[in-house]
Scaffold this active site. Structure first.
Site, short mmCIF file in Angstrom:
data_model
loop_
_atom_site.label_atom_id
_atom_site.label_comp_id
_atom_site.label_asym_id
_atom_site.label_seq_id
_atom_site.Cartn_x
_atom_site.Cartn_y
_atom_site.Cartn_z
CE LYS A 141 -14.12 6.51 -15.77
NZ LYS A 141 -14.89 5.81 -14.65
CB VAL A 170 -0.91 -0.19 1.50
CG1 VAL A 170 -1.64 1.26 1.34
CG2 VAL A 170 -1.89 -1.25 1.34
CG HIS A 180 -0.23 -24.91 -52.55
ND1 HIS A 180 -0.24 -23.52 -52.47
CD2 HIS A 180 0.22 -25.09 -53.84
CE1 HIS A 180 -0.17 -23.07 -53.77
NE2 HIS A 180 0.13 -24.04 -54.57
CE1 TYR A 213 -1.69 -11.97 -51.50
CE2 TYR A 213 -0.99 -9.91 -52.21
CZ TYR A 213 -0.97 -11.34 -52.24
OH TYR A 213 -0.27 -11.58 -53.37
CB THR A 249 0.25 4.40 -5.55
OG1 THR A 249 -0.09 2.94 -5.89
CG2 THR A 249 1.75 4.73 -5.76
#
Length: 544
Positions: free
Chosen positions: A159, A86, A310, A252, A88
């Site tokens: 936020k 503890v 492939h 792509y 901040t």
């Protein structure tokens, strides 16, 4: 890695400043685990008159560099406590961050409680994943390295990005310092918004890492070494949580009208974590094929080369050197090899590079390349070379409409002692060696799969046919080398004798297959009639 944040253009007037949403910094709270670049960034902030508030080791580092720092306890009027748990988590911290500057009620509230605004939060989090990955780490240590105050400050600042800048990575320091210089100690709204998005991504990934790690724990004795479930026995998660950062956008997808991007799992291993040493930009199809050939060559302890087209091998071989293995793999189907990709499980030397460079291939994957090999490849500027760090995937994800499928990766290996000879004629030692080679290759061929091989070289591959008989015939048709006296591998059992008869007609003298069909006796009888030695593995290797 969090990208650095580009600086905004300097404002030329008060109206342009307003349109950019520039906010000048007056106070910054710094509390970081990663202290790289910290002192220089602190100096940049101080040069613009920003008051520095800090905690513990971060404050000490800044002071030792000659910077003036206010301890967090001086700001809050409350000492750090509970071994730093503890420090901040206090209204004078979160009130300073979260109050909306343009809200008069907010301003009145913070003023009445003596809360000072905090305009920038510079925080990175406890190294939870590093602690969990460290050999000998205890359960208690892992739990203690779950950061609480850091994510709380990051989320509060993100936020309230309209008024506060949140910085979670040293990679952002340089661009932010440039923007502060250009804007007289202010940052734009665009920059604060970009920083906020990065911050929420960080805390989301952090929580995922914690949840995923704790779900893997097999025990919770406080001081005992961390006990994780063995990968083979770990339960499937109740919730599948993924945190895979963007590695790069791709030109792509499988086709030009499809968009695509590559994400990595942060392990640094495998094709997604590979280093591209030269060549054109990697495409979606390149990456899929490179992964297929890399996974195939990892099957072998000996020097191995696979040529993929492939996602299916058109040639694979093991040899005493890379050039020998490559030459054998190419000889199996040189026409199909044109335009393919190559996987090698050893360092590529100049001799191998000389031979590989004679063929047009799209890309090569190997653990490393000698300087002489790189010099030889350099003349083929478009050839993509990637250096791959080995790493074993434990689970495989596949998307289906409406959800995801998750399964264990297919890492099952068998040896000669695992084979069950079921025919009157038993395979010779030479045939067993060839059968085991063919079996490992067959595992990486699309079902239905038939692989013809001799010694340490594929001869023909039948892949992806709807009928096993068609795969047998197609693999034989593709063969350019003689099949007489070869062996054949089938990824699943022969449901009827016709598949076995087809590989025998092509020239196979021995066959390896899982067994388990209701008609096994018929297939065994057909093999005896044709004098074909056959072994069962009890393991199926479907690949869809």
């Amino acid at each position: 890695m969090t990208p650095s944040i580009p600086a905004s253009s300097p404002a030329s007037s008060s109206s342009s400043k307003s349109s950019l949403g520039l906010k000048k910094l007056q106070r910054a709270l710094l509390s970081v685990t990663d202290k790289s670049g910290l002192v220089d960034f602190g100096r940049q902030l101080a040069a613009h008159g920003v008051e520095l508030v800090s905690t513990g080791g971060t404050a000490r580092t800044l002071r030792e560099a000659g910077l003036t720092v206010l301890d967090i306890s001086e700001l809050t009027g409350f000492p750090e406590m509970l071994d730093g748990r503890v420090k901040t988590l206090h209204p004078k911290v979160h009130g300073g961050i979260l109050h909306i500057r343009e809200n008069s009620e907010h301003r009145a509230a913070v003023e009445s409680h003596g809360i000072q605004p905090i305009d920038m939060v510079v925080v990175n989090l406890y190294a939870f994943e590093k602690t969990a990955a460290r050999a000998g780490a205890t359960f208690a240590e892992v739990i203690e390295n779950i950061d609480i105050g850091g994510p709380s400050m990051v989320r509060s600042a993100a936020k309230n990005f309209e008024d506060v800048a949140v910085v979670t990575s040293p990679a952002a320091y340089s661009a932010l310092a440039d923007e502060l210089r250009a804007n007289d100690g202010a940052l734009s709204r665009e920059t604060r918004w970009r920083l906020a998005k990065s911050a929420f991504a960080l805390t989301a990934a952090y929580d995922i890492a914690i949840a995923n790690t704790l779900e893997q724990l097999a025990g919770s004795e406080a001081q005992a070494p961390l006990s994780l479930y063995d990968a083979a026995d770990a339960p499937f998660p109740a919730t599948l949580r993924l945190a895979c950062p963007l590695a790069m956008p791709l030109r792509y997808g499988e086709n030009p009208h499809q968009r695509a991007a590559l994400y990595h799992d942060q392990s640094g291993s495998g094709v997604a974590g590979a280093q591209q040493l030269q060549g054109k930009e990697l495409s979606y199809n390149n990456l899929v094929d490179l992964d297929a050939c890399w996974e195939l060559v990892q099957e072998f302890d000996q020097t191995a080369v696979a040529i993929i087209k492939h996602t299916n091998p058109c040639g694979a071989a093991i040899g005493n050197s890379v050039v020998e293995a490559y030459t054998l793999a190419l000889a199996a189907d040189p026409i199909s090899a044109f335009g393919g990709v190559i996987g090698v499980n050893r360092e590529v030397d100049a001799e191998a590079a000389e031979e590989i460079a004679k063929l047009f291939v799209e890309a090569v994957a190997a653990p490393s390349y000698t300087p002489d090999a790189l010099a030889r490849f350099a003349v083929k500027k478009n050839l993509r070379l990637i250096a791959v760090s080995p790493g074993q995937t434990t689970r495989v994800i596949k998307q289906v409409s409406g959800g995801l499928l998750l399964q264990d990766a297919d890492h099952v290996r068998i040896s000669a002692k695992d084979l069950k000879a079921v025919t009157a004629r038993k395979p010779t030692d030479a045939e067993i060696e060839s059968l085991l080679f063919a079996w490992r290759v067959c595992k990486h061929v699309k079902s239905n799969a038939i692989v013809y091989a001799r010694n340490r070289q594929t001869l023909g591959v039948g892949a992806g046919q709807m009928s096993r008989v068609d795969s047998a015939k197609f693999g034989a048709m593709k063969a350019v080398l003689p099949l007489a006296g070869c062996v054949a591998a089938s990824d699943a059992f022969f449901p009827f004798a016709d598949g076995l008869e087809a590989v025998a007609a092509a020239g196979a003298s021995a066959v390896i297959q899982p067994g388990g069909s209701v008609r096994d006796e018929e297939v065994i009888a057909a093999a005896d009639k044709l004098d074909v030695a056959m072994v069962f593995t009890g393991i199926r290797h479907f690949r869809h």
